[in-house]
Design a protein around this motif. Structure first.
Motif, short mmCIF file in Angstrom:
data_model
loop_
_atom_site.label_atom_id
_atom_site.label_comp_id
_atom_site.label_asym_id
_atom_site.label_seq_id
_atom_site.Cartn_x
_atom_site.Cartn_y
_atom_site.Cartn_z
N ARG A 56 -62.90 31.19 47.12
CA ARG A 56 -62.18 29.54 46.35
C ARG A 56 -63.20 29.05 45.68
NH1 ARG A 56 -59.21 26.46 50.38
NH2 ARG A 56 -58.96 28.30 51.90
N LYS A 57 -64.27 29.51 45.22
CA LYS A 57 -65.56 28.91 44.68
C LYS A 57 -65.18 29.41 43.27
CE LYS A 57 -70.27 27.79 43.63
NZ LYS A 57 -70.52 28.53 42.60
N ARG A 87 -61.13 27.14 37.26
CA ARG A 87 -60.54 25.82 37.21
C ARG A 87 -61.05 24.11 36.11
NH1 ARG A 87 -55.74 25.30 39.97
NH2 ARG A 87 -54.46 23.99 38.55
N ASP A 93 -62.36 27.31 41.69
CA ASP A 93 -62.73 26.01 41.35
C ASP A 93 -63.40 26.26 40.45
OD1 ASP A 93 -61.18 25.35 44.00
OD2 ASP A 93 -63.60 25.12 45.25
#
Lengths: 423, 439
Positions: free
Chosen positions: A131-132, A138, A135
């Motif tokens: 997830r990190k 992104r 992120d």
């Protein structure tokens, strides 16, 4: 120091004597030569050139192994390493079953973070690292096609299945497909997944004993590919991961360890460093047969004295006399206690508590490094008594009684803990 | 050498893989003694610090650090093996001759034997480098009870193709390159490679199915999505390619494929295929009697394939064959050199069976004095390169060498580990990280 942090440390230390995984540097004593070498030679040295290393950590129960590993973890965070602290045990994470060891690593993987606060559950595990990663990327790529291109150019890992799985998880997050993401992450965590899901993401391998090493190597390659310096693996309580009833399983576990050492020696785990902590190296190496001999030759130091760059780091050889060690540790604990409760202990009484408890702990436990843990718990208990009753007279008799009670309490806690986990 | 009872003497010979030494004592007594009962004395009078291995003069700091870190674990890194080899002239000459024979088209099998730490893996790595440099395809695999056990031939095959390398036009190539080049050859009569090469000629490299196809023929378990009708990544026409069987009786198929690959390598202008198998004693570590029998059969099949045994060019009732599609173990005339490295297990059935089949044995004993001198000098040179500020006097080098040489009785690994750790301690003391020497 922050009062809440100090109080959390004091509570954790005072209850079991085991160190909390945060704020460790506030009560670290005597590890400086080792830590300086580990930081200069390894974390800020050869690992940054994609080399790898293995260290066997030895130290008796309560001798500071966990403390040492947490300190290394914090240093590693400072140099942008991912870390996995894995507590081995015979049921959930035995070393003869590498697929379960991988599972333990995936569940405890942490991206670099500030070391002065507890790690939230959501920040731990391969899912949170993916997830990190998503992120962070992104924020770097403002357009979806640019993000997609980044994903396509990501270097593949030795296991194509692993590579496909991390790309699948990333793509799931990109497409805001929570279910798809969870399915792939389930595989990355080492859990069973449906055949349909594997077909969809072109994951051909199961994570089992035959593929676990490949997947572990691939995990390290991926961590590296997504921008971290490398991966630090901290295996604690390794003697419990080896306490297996059958000698065949033990040989398997030792052979896995031998292979891990060789992978490090040949730099097949780029940017990775493995720390493997046991109370006594003889628990691992005293046996006959090929695998014992192979390990002995790799893990035994030629020197008995301290050698921080040698393969074995002996925490019982810190180069400080026990009395001096406890004196410095006691002073740090007193500072912590005062910060936690925003008070000042009376100097004379504080010194008397530390001196008396140190004397008795060393003389009563002269042959066991566990005296350090006993000292920590007893000192904090005595400080609590002093805080509640400032006029308290804490003499030798009181100190002996306190150490006796604390010893019994710690033994009982250990026993319950082992029974809870193993049966 | 020196013995606690008989005094000083000279070593004349060794036997049983160096576990016993024939010693001529100064008193005239001549005895066979257990190696661990004698202490080697070392003459360092001729030692001149600085006579290092010239091949390592140019290494940079990072290479030097990589080597030092591996030495601390008692390992020589793969990539540095050729330049860090000492005192193995005889075994190297034997294996060089084997490589030369392979270049002339004659395969064979060799067994490198030695105790733990005697340098077997090191020697295999050495042959690996020499084979690559001589224009051969080569693969070094390490047997392992869990990951690569000989009772599961498919896993051995997967490991072999994963590690297969050859040099062409000064560039390293792998299994996929070999097959791509082989697509032009006529191997229609090969049960597996025939249809694989035919499919390769039609495959579109840009399509996802191509990757699935490669994974499949490299031994990954992709069958379910490579061939099933509903799979979005189905390889069209894949049904014509035989499955890579996962069961332990499929030794015939994998020996057939490996001999086919060696034939292919030869046809493509290479000088054959060299398979190097480390930790071969794993063959003896199987607890299930059925697995052990299948494991022994596969090893036997591999050995006879490399020896180009005419009996294995047809279905042979004395060997285990898969029951789905039995094939001969050998395809055409292979050019295969097989080298096993193993710790001797003279009381083990599987070991004896394998050893009896192999004619050529290479035994690794203790290193001699000159080799130790050269190795030590080279380690000091590497250490200085790794830590440019490090200095050590000639006198201290002699002292450390004397100490290190005493460890040689425990094997080369112990000698290397001691030397490096001694240099570490010297450096850390000089830096003030460790307290100064009390004596």
């Amino acid at each position: 120091m922050d009062r809440q942090l100090a109080r959390a440390i004091v509570n954790k230390l005072g209850s079991t004597g085991t160190p909390p995984e945060f704020g460790i540097e506030h009560f670290t004593v005597g590890l400086e030569p080792y830590l300086k070498v580990i930081e200069d030679e390894y974390l800020d040295g050869i690992l940054k050139y994609n080399l790898s290393s293995f260290k066997l950590i030895t130290g008796n129960y309560g001798g500071g192994k966990t403390h040492f590993l947490y300190t290394v973890r914090n240093l590693a965070f400072g140099h942008n390493y991912c870390v996995a602290y894995v507590s081995l045990n015979p049921t959930e994470c035995p070393f003869d079953k590498l697929e379960l060891v991988y599972k333990g690593i995936a569940a405890n993987l942490i991206a670099p973070r500030p070391a002065d606060a507890p790690t939230a559950v959501r920040d731990k595990g391969i899912e949170s690292v993916v997830r990190k990663w998503h992120d962070d990327q992104r924020q770097l790529h403002d357009r979806t096609d640019s993000l997609r291109k980044y994903l396509e150019t990501l270097p593949t890992t030795e296991s194509t299945s692993f590579s496909n799985a991390v790309r699948g998880a990333f793509a799931g997050l990109m497409a805001e497909d929570g279910e798809g993401f969870n399915d792939v992450v389930q595989w990355l965590k080492g859990e069973d997944v449906s055949k349909e899901m594997r077909v969809q993401h072109r994951i051909s391998e199961r994570i089992d004993k035959a593929t676990a090493f490949r997947v572990l190597r691939s995990l390290i390659q991926w961590v590296h590919a997504i921008g971290y310096t490398g991966l630090i693996l901290l295996f604690d309580e390794a003697e419990r991961g080896m306490s297996i009833s059958s000698s065949r399983d033990k040989r398997r576990a030792l052979d896995n360890l031998r292979q891990l050492v060789d992978e490090c020696g040949n730099s097949r785990l780029p940017g990775a460093m493995v720390f493997y902590a046991v109370p006594d190296e003889n628990l691992l190496l005293e046996g006959s047969g090929g695998v014992y001999e192979a390990l002995k030759q790799r893990l035994r130091s030629a020197f008995n004295e301290t050698n921080p760059v040698g393969v074995r780091i002996n925490l019982e050889e810190l180069g400080i006399e026990p009395a001096e060690f406890l004196k410095r540790l006691g002073a740090r604990l007193a500072d912590l206690f005062e910060a936690a409760y925003e008070m000042k202990l009376p100097d004379a009484k504080r010194d008397a508590v530390l001196r008396t408890l140190a004397d008795i702990a060393i003389s009563a436990f002269a042959f066991d490094v566990g005296y350090r843990r006993l000292f920590v718990v007893s000192v904090l208990d005595a400080f609590h008594q002093l805080r509640a009753t400032p006029a308290l007279e804490f003499g030798r008799k009181e100190a002996e009684k306190l150490l006796r009670v604390t010893t019994q309490r710690l033994e009982q806690t250990d026993k319950e803990q082992v029974e809870k986990e193993e049966f | 050498m020196s013995h606690p009872v008989f005094g000083d003497g000279e070593i004349l010979d060794s036997r049983w893989h160096g576990t016993e030494l024939l010693v001529q004592f100064q008193s005239g007594l001549r005895l066979w003694l257990p190696t661990q009962r004698v202490r080697l004395l070392f003459n360092i009078g001729d030692f001149v610090p600085g006579e290092a291995q010239p091949a390592l003069f140019e290494i940079d700091t990072i290479q030097a650090r990589r080597m030092i870190e591996a030495f601390r674990l008692g390992i020589v890194p793969h990539q540095d093996v050729e330049s860090f080899t000492f005192g193995r002239e005889k075994p190297i000459a034997v294996l060089d001759e084997a490589l030369a024979n392979l270049a002339r088209g004659q395969g064979d099998v060799f067994m490198v034997e030695g105790e733990y730490g005697s340098g077997k893996t090191h020697l295999l790595e050495y042959v690996h480098h020499r084979a690559l440099a001589s224009g051969m395809a080569t693969s070094l695999v390490q047997f392992d009870p869990a990951e690569v056990s000989p009772h599961r031939p498919k896993r051995v095959y997967r490991e072999v193709v994963h590690n297969l390398r050859y040099i062409k036009d000064a560039t390293e190539h792998g299994y996929r390159d070999l097959l791509r080049s082989g697509a032009a050859l006529d191997m229609k009569d090969h049960v597996f490679l025939g249809p694989v090469l035919a499919k390769l000629g039609r495959i579109d490299a840009g399509q996802l199915q191509s990757e699935v196809f490669w994974q499949w023929i490299e031994g990954e378990s992709t069958k379910e999505y490579a061939t099933e009708q509903k799979s979005p990544f189905r390889v069209k026409g894949g049904q014509r390619i035989p499955a890579l069987y996962d069961f332990s009786t499929a030794a015939d198929l994998y020996c057939n494929i490996l001999s086919g690959l060696s034939w292919m390598a030869r046809e493509l202008g290479m000088k054959g295929l060299v398979l190097l198998v480390d930790e071969a004693e794993t063959v003896t570590h199987l607890w299930d009697i059925m697995y052990l029998a299948k494991s022994v059969n596969f090893m036997d099949g591999l050995v006879r394939t490399a020896q180009n045994d005419p009996d294995l060019k047809r279905i042979n009732d004395r060997m285990v064959h898969n029951q789905v599609r039995p094939v001969p173990y050998i395809y055409r005339d292979p050019s295969l050199l097989l080298v096993f490295a193993t710790t001797p297990s003279p009381y083990d059935y599987a070991y004896i069976k394998l050893a009896n089949r192999i004619k050529h044995r290479v035994e690794l004993g203790l290193l001699e004095e000159k080799a130790l001198l050269d190795a030590f000098s080279t380690m000091v040179m590497i250490y200085r390169r790794a830590y440019p500020d490090f200095t050590i006097s000639d006198l201290d080098q002699k002292r450390l060498l004397r100490e290190a040489s005493r460890r040689n009785i425990e094997g080369v690994r112990a000698f290397i580990k001691f030397s490096i750790e001694a240099l570490d301690v010297t450096r850390l003391r000089a830096q003030g990280i460790l307290p100064r020497n009390k004596d």
